[in-house]
Design an enzyme around this catalytic site. Structure first.
Site, PDB file in Angstrom:
ATOM      1  N   GLY A 168     -13.422  -4.055  -0.015  1.00  0.00           N
ATOM      2  CA  GLY A 168     -14.771  -3.528   0.170  1.00  0.00           C
ATOM      3  C   GLY A 168     -15.061  -2.376  -0.778  1.00  0.00           C
ATOM      4  O   GLY A 168     -16.150  -2.286  -1.360  1.00  0.00           O
ATOM      5  N   LYS A 212     -14.905 -11.141   5.627  1.00  0.00           N
ATOM      6  CA  LYS A 212     -15.672  -9.950   6.013  1.00  0.00           C
ATOM      7  C   LYS A 212     -17.072  -9.988   5.418  1.00  0.00           C
ATOM      8  O   LYS A 212     -17.417  -9.206   4.533  1.00  0.00           O
ATOM      9  CB  LYS A 212     -14.953  -8.696   5.555  1.00  0.00           C
ATOM     10  N   GLY A 256      -6.890  -6.744   0.333  1.00  0.00           N
ATOM     11  CA  GLY A 256      -5.574  -7.001   0.915  1.00  0.00           C
ATOM     12  C   GLY A 256      -5.203  -8.471   0.933  1.00  0.00           C
ATOM     13  O   GLY A 256      -4.125  -8.861   0.472  1.00  0.00           O
ATOM     14  N   ARG A 301       0.818  -1.223   0.000  1.00  0.00           N
ATOM     15  CA  ARG A 301       0.000   0.000   0.000  1.00  0.00           C
ATOM     16  C   ARG A 301       0.849   1.269   0.000  1.00  0.00           C
ATOM     17  O   ARG A 301       0.442   2.280  -0.564  1.00  0.00           O
ATOM     18  CB  ARG A 301      -0.924   0.002   1.218  1.00  0.00           C
TER      19      ARG A 301
HETATM   20  P1  ADP Z   1      -9.798  -9.298   1.417  1.00  0.00           P
HETATM   21  O1  ADP Z   1      -8.760  -8.757   2.366  1.00  0.00           O
HETATM   22  O2  ADP Z   1      -9.184  -9.832   0.166  1.00  0.00           O
HETATM   23  O3  ADP Z   1     -10.909  -8.328   1.157  1.00  0.00           O
HETATM   24  P2  ADP Z   1     -11.137 -10.670   3.577  1.00  0.00           P
HETATM   25  O4  ADP Z   1     -10.396  -9.824   4.530  1.00  0.00           O
HETATM   26  O5  ADP Z   1     -12.607 -10.511   3.482  1.00  0.00           O
HETATM   27  O6  ADP Z   1     -10.477 -10.573   2.120  1.00  0.00           O
HETATM   28  O7  ADP Z   1     -10.931 -12.216   3.939  1.00  0.00           O
HETATM   29  C1  ADP Z   1      -9.663 -12.813   4.061  1.00  0.00           C
HETATM   30  C2  ADP Z   1      -9.648 -13.802   5.197  1.00  0.00           C
HETATM   31  O8  ADP Z   1     -10.695 -14.745   5.066  1.00  0.00           O
HETATM   32  C3  ADP Z   1      -8.381 -14.609   5.242  1.00  0.00           C
HETATM   33  O9  ADP Z   1      -7.670 -14.280   6.414  1.00  0.00           O
HETATM   34  C4  ADP Z   1      -8.848 -16.052   5.248  1.00  0.00           C
HETATM   35  O10 ADP Z   1      -8.147 -16.876   6.153  1.00  0.00           O
HETATM   36  C5  ADP Z   1     -10.281 -15.927   5.681  1.00  0.00           C
HETATM   37  N1  ADP Z   1     -11.094 -17.079   5.265  1.00  0.00           N
HETATM   38  C6  ADP Z   1     -11.293 -17.543   4.019  1.00  0.00           C
HETATM   39  N2  ADP Z   1     -12.022 -18.674   4.051  1.00  0.00           N
HETATM   40  C7  ADP Z   1     -12.311 -18.924   5.337  1.00  0.00           C
HETATM   41  C8  ADP Z   1     -13.029 -19.964   6.019  1.00  0.00           C
HETATM   42  N3  ADP Z   1     -13.589 -20.965   5.358  1.00  0.00           N
HETATM   43  N4  ADP Z   1     -13.113 -19.892   7.365  1.00  0.00           N
HETATM   44  C9  ADP Z   1     -12.531 -18.868   8.033  1.00  0.00           C
HETATM   45  N5  ADP Z   1     -11.849 -17.876   7.462  1.00  0.00           N
HETATM   46  C10 ADP Z   1     -11.732 -17.897   6.124  1.00  0.00           C
HETATM   47 MG    MG Z   2      -8.717  -8.595   4.495  1.00  0.00          MG
END
Ligand code: ADP
Ligand code: MG
Length: 412
Positions: free
Chosen positions: A380, A198, A357, A36
């Site tokens: 988001g 999330k 991220g 970032r």
């Molecule tokens: P991004 O940062 O790409 O927007 P998020 O922050 O929403 O994505 O989600 C990422 C997290 O989701 C990771 O830390 C991952 O371990 C978790 N995750 C993915 N699948 C599962 C699952 N089945 N159970 C629990 N956590 C999960």
């Molecule tokens: Mg994330």
């Protein structure tokens, strides 16, 4: 974009209050991943190169109780200083008399980093008085924090009301231009893959997305709230109880054959599951139902094949959110397979975007980061943008001064 951009601004000799997204992972006072920070460098170099006096502001993490050393931006200032080969002064706070003095004392090309804006609860409340105090630190405002543009906070939105001109930095501008291609006239089939943890943030926009896409593939932690809403057993998998009703509504919308007749809405039909209290014990679960005492940690091989099939014919792909707990190598296969499928789609000529991220960390892990058309710094934020929702951090920027250029059309 129909907003003022960095190149429109007169920077020389001006205090340029610049909102960046320096919400980076820290460990023992060290920056663990500077993606970032790197992403903001072109904007920062332009400002100091043109003789601007750079005042940087950012949030970091979610401090609950005011100023706390573990959420200080000090290590970030030190890291930035190394990257630029230039001193970055660290302010003791983000508002107040002393900080104002430091800002006023800046010479052309000098840099001041403000302390974490979230040390004040007024930041997320978009408090008018607080916004005004922030605004006095600059003469013009630049927003380069795409990852925070979907939030109407004092440092992203409120501050613009108290400054004459507010413009998009290069990163924000590039995000808008790339994501506009997906928003305005995406080539079909347009496949969106959603996962991650999330759920609360993301589930709200699925409703808006379904009218725009050809297929919506749901994996990762988000899938279990949907499966539960379908009354499919999910064992001890991650669940967002508060958003079950919303998931249920979405299911009704996508089941209804009109007007989204052609939408494919796909949930996992199998999983990799692990013991609820022991990650070392795991196995494939061939059904959608997960037995009690187990939790879903990745999509299963059948689901991977189904998702890959749909991605293989896509002309446009957007992906946010890993398919499983990919940080653990044993649970990374689904995420890595999908990453490779998206990269292969790019090479076939599809326009592909990956945002978020953890999603960026996932494509790095899969070794395909340079085989994606656009890597978006916002998870988001990009999702809301693609759902057609106005992002307050962008809407609040000044309208172009001169006669507007004709709107950029998609390449298709
Ligand atoms: P991004 O940062 O790409 O927007 P998020 O922050 O929403 O994505 O989600 C990422 C997290 O989701 C990771 O830390 C991952 O371990 C978790 N995750 C993915 N699948 C599962 C699952 N089945 N159970 C629990 N956590 C999960
Ligand atoms: Mg994330």
């Amino acid at each position: 974009m129909d907003r003022l951009v960095l190149d429109d601004l007169e920077l020389k000799g001006k205090r340029v209050l610049t909102r960046v997204d320096f919400n980076v992972p820290l460990s023992n006072g060290k920056v663990m991943d500077d993606t970032r920070i790197q992403a903001a460098l072109p904007t920062l170099k332009k400002i100091i190169g043109d003789g601007g006096k750079l005042v940087l502001m950012s949030h970091l993490g979610r401090p609950k109780a005011g100023p706390t050393p573990e959420f200080s931006l000090k290590p970030v200032a030190a890291h930035l200083s190394q990257l630029l080969g230039k001193e970055v002064k660290m302010a003791p706070d983000c508002v107040g008399e002393e900080v104002q003095k430091m800002a006023n004392a800046l010479q052309e090309g000098e840099i001041l980093m403000l302390e974490n804006t979230r040390f004040y609860k007024e930041e997320t409340k978009n408090d008018a008085e607080f916004s005004k105090k922030l605004a006095t630190l600059g003469e013009v405002f630049v927003n380069d924090a795409f990852g925070a543009a979907h939030r109407a906070h004092a440092s992203t939105e409120g501050v613009t009301k108290h400054l004459k001109e507010s413009a998009a930095g290069y990163l924000l501008q590039a995000e808008v231009e790339n994501l506009n291609k997906l928003l305005e006239a995406p080539q079909k089939p347009y496949v969106v893959i959603l996962g991650g943890a999330k759920v609360s943030d993301k589930i709200k926009v699925i409703h808006n997305l379904v009218t725009r896409v050809s297929a919506l593939l749901i994996g990762g932690g988000m899938a279990y709230t949907f499966l539960k809403a379908k009354e499919i057993a999910i064992g001890d998998s991650i669940l967002d109880v508060e958003h079950l009703a919303m998931a249920h509504n979405t299911l009704i919308v996508v089941r209804n054959p009109h007007p989204y007749k052609k939408l494919k809405f796909v949930l996992p039909s199998d999983h990799l599951i692990a013991r609820a209290n022991n990650d070392k014990e795991y196995q494939v679960c061939e059904a959608a139902e997960i037995p009690a005492g187990w939790k879903g940690v990745d999509i299963g091989p059948k689901t991977v094949a189904e998702f890959k099939e749909l991605i293989s014919t896509a002309q446009t792909v957007f992906w946010n959110g890993p398919m499983g707990i990919f940080e653990n190598n044993a649970f990374a296969a689904g995420t890595v397979e999908i990453a490779k499928a998206v990269a292969a789609a790019t090479e076939r000529g599809a326009f592909t975007v990956v945002g978020g991220g953890d999603s960026i960390a996932a494509i790095e892990k899969a070794g395909v980061k340079d085989r994606i058309s656009h890597v978006s710094t916002g998870g988001g934020a990009s999702l809301e943008f693609l759902a057609g929702i106005d992002l307050p951090g962008i809407t609040a920027l000044s309208k172009p001064r001169k006669k507007a250029e004709p709107a950029k059309k998609t390449e298709a």
